[in-house]
Design a protein around this motif. Structure first.
Motif: not given
Ligand code: NAX
Ligand code: K
Length: 512
Positions: A171-175, A141-148
């Motif tokens: 970004s974040g979607l499972h292709a 999962p996208i977390t932290d700075a990238a999630a912000q």
């Protein structure tokens, strides 16, 4: 018939193999350089010179490298270009290092990852954001700075209407699955456009992908090999479906187009059965019976062509059976499902009949040993009950859930929802239906689909083709209604019927 190249959908593994083979075969220009040019060309269709800067997000992997290539082209073409980089520069791949080097030597403004992206009156708003944060390499999962950053971009675009061009996949979607990686623990960019690289991908067309990918575009990066390589699924193209069974000859009569028995419409739920019966009527079945557990209804006043019958006295003959819409789950309903499963003609199983299957193993066993065609049309909750999973688990991998149902019950499946998944027990490739919109998320539309499937089977279509054709026409009818301003708000199931009729006639006569 084989799908056209653009209708083919590839797994992540297949794309990665194509990438590896291409890299081994040739070196100049690199795939990343080609990707950068393709993104640049696509960006030009979304922006105008002198109308505000463009922001590119470059993540730690090669998706980020693609963004850096595109940024260099945009700044060389005179666009004011800003970039946010995430990840260790020293850890980038050799191609991405080259792209970074170019981007560092171009007149690009490099912003810190925690910059505040707030629209302000002091400076022109971005006219395009290019999302190169993560591609097919996202594995948690996208977390932290990238999630912000993802949250900031989604807020910014919601406020400004700025388009977002996702590179390869939002970004974040499972292709592959169309789920958000990590589910509730993850997050995803909401793109308005996605440029899928090398090949098209299933996750862009089903589940969350149907919404978050926006308009899907394709660039094969000059890999003609894609046309000859393996694929996992395809998008339904109605023009490729064998439908000559529907065409009318001068010497035909009502007996030529089959009988459909809709079994449902129990007291309090008559509407579901009526909608299914009307759908069968509008889709061209020869004779339609509405078979009710209790004869609440003696006549459909609007469509007296439909023959209403009492289930206790109904004789199974040569009808295609559609069982479930408004059936209820009483003992009589279970008895009717048992009779339908023993009937040697095609059967469509929907709604309450699916719930009965989930709770009565002896009925499930009858389905497994049946030889005539069977088509199950579950929505995700019904699929979850059949598989003893949660709805979230079904939605995490819609294709896998549909394939599991097809295998377990030995029948064809339409797993409904955004980007319906279709598959049969012997299919090498599953299908995704590309038509439809949120206007279909209203009561009764599933009953219409079930009746439509029954009518196409009664007219002699093969079960996989009937399912694909029905799904496509059902979704396309909703799309035509929305285009005409009759939805998505307030679009309702009855309105689909005349549009489906028109679509079927146009399809069969080659006018679509
Ligand atoms: N390799 C190539 O030759 C080509 C790659 N292409 C592009 O490259 C992409 C695939 O590149 P990659 O395999 O590098 O994958 P990504 O660019 O998706 O990024 C994967 C990187 O991010 C890290 N990562 C994964 N999930 C993370 C998370 N949740 N938080 C933080 N870091 C995370 C991984 O460890 C890896 O370093 C494609 O989607 C496409 O855009 C295209 O340019 C075509 C050619
Ligand atoms: K991306």
């Amino acid at each position: 018939m084989k799908p056209q190249q653009s209708d083919r959908l590839f797994s992540i593994q297949q794309i990665q193999m194509l990438e590896r083979n291409a890299k081994a075969d040739r070196h100049q220009p690199s795939l990343m350089e080609l990707a950068g040019k393709a993104i640049f060309s696509q960006a030009l269709t979304l922006i105008k010179p002198g109308q505000g800067p463009v922001l590119l997000i470059a993540g730690p992997g090669n998706n980020g490298g693609d963004a850096m290539e595109a940024a260099a082209h945009l700044s060389a073409a005179g666009y004011t270009t800003d970039m946010i980089r995430i990840g260790e520069d020293a850890a980038r791949s050799p191609e991405a290092q080259l792209a970074l080097n170019q981007a560092l030597h171009a007149p690009i403004q490099h912003l810190p990852a925690d910059v505040s992206l707030v629209p302000s009156t002091d400076q022109p708003a971005y006219q395009l954001i290019v999302d190169g944060l993560f591609g097919i390499g996202l594995n948690k999962p996208i977390t932290d700075a990238a999630a912000q950053l993802v949250a900031q971009i989604n807020n910014y675009t919601a406020q400004t209407g700025c388009p977002v061009l996702a590179i390869d996949v939002p970004s974040g979607l499972h292709a592959e699955t169309g789920a958000i990686v990590g589910g509730a623990a993850g997050c995803c960019i909401a793109a308005t456009h996605t440029l899928s690289l090398i090949g098209n991908k299933p996750g862009l067309h089903t589940g969350y992908g149907k919404q978050l990918a926006g308009q899907v575009l394709l660039d094969d990066l000059q890999l003609a090999a894609v046309a000859h390589s393996g694929y996992v699924a395809c998008l339904t193209d109605p023009a490729q479906i064998e439908c000559h069974a529907l065409s009318r000859k001068a010497y035909t009569h009502k007996g030529s187009f089959g009988d459909v028995a809709i079994i449902g419409a129990a007291p309090g739920m008559a509407g579901a059965g009526i909608l299914a019966a009307r759908a069968a009527l509008f889709a061209g079945a020869g004779r339609i019976f509405l078979v009710q557990p209790d004869t609440e209804l003696r006549l459909d006043m609007l469509h007296p062509e439909i023959m209403c019958r009492d289930a206790r006295q109904f004789e199974f003959n040569k009808q295609v059976i559609v069982i479930g819409p408004g059936l209820g789950q009483e003992q009589l309903a279970a008895d009717l499902l048992r009779a339908a499963l023993q009937h040697p003609c095609p059967v469509v199983i929907d709604a309450d009949a699916l719930n009965l299957l989930a709770t009565k193993p002896e009925l499930a066993a009858l389905l497994q040993t049946r030889t005539a065609a069977a088509l199950l049309t579950p929505h995700p909750l019904e699929a979850a009950r059949l598989l003893a999973l949660s709805t979230e688990q079904v939605q995490q991998n819609r294709a896998m859930s549909a394939k599991e149902l097809a295998q377990r019950f030995g029948c064809h499946i339409i797993l409904k929802g955004a980007g319906s998944i279709l598959c049969g027990p012997q299919d090498r490739h599953y299908r995704i239906n590309p038509s439809g919109n949120p206007g279909l998320a209203s009561g009764g539309t599933g009953d219409v689909l079930a009746g439509l499937c029954g009518a196409l089977l009664a007219q002699g279509m093969e079960v996989g083709d009937a399912a694909a054709f029905a799904c496509w026409a059902h979704g396309a009818a909703a799309d035509e209604l929305v285009a005409a301003g009759s939805g998505p708000i307030g679009l309702h199931a009855s309105e689909l019927l005349p549009v489906i009729r028109s679509l079927l006639n146009r399809l069969v006569t080659g006018r679509i």
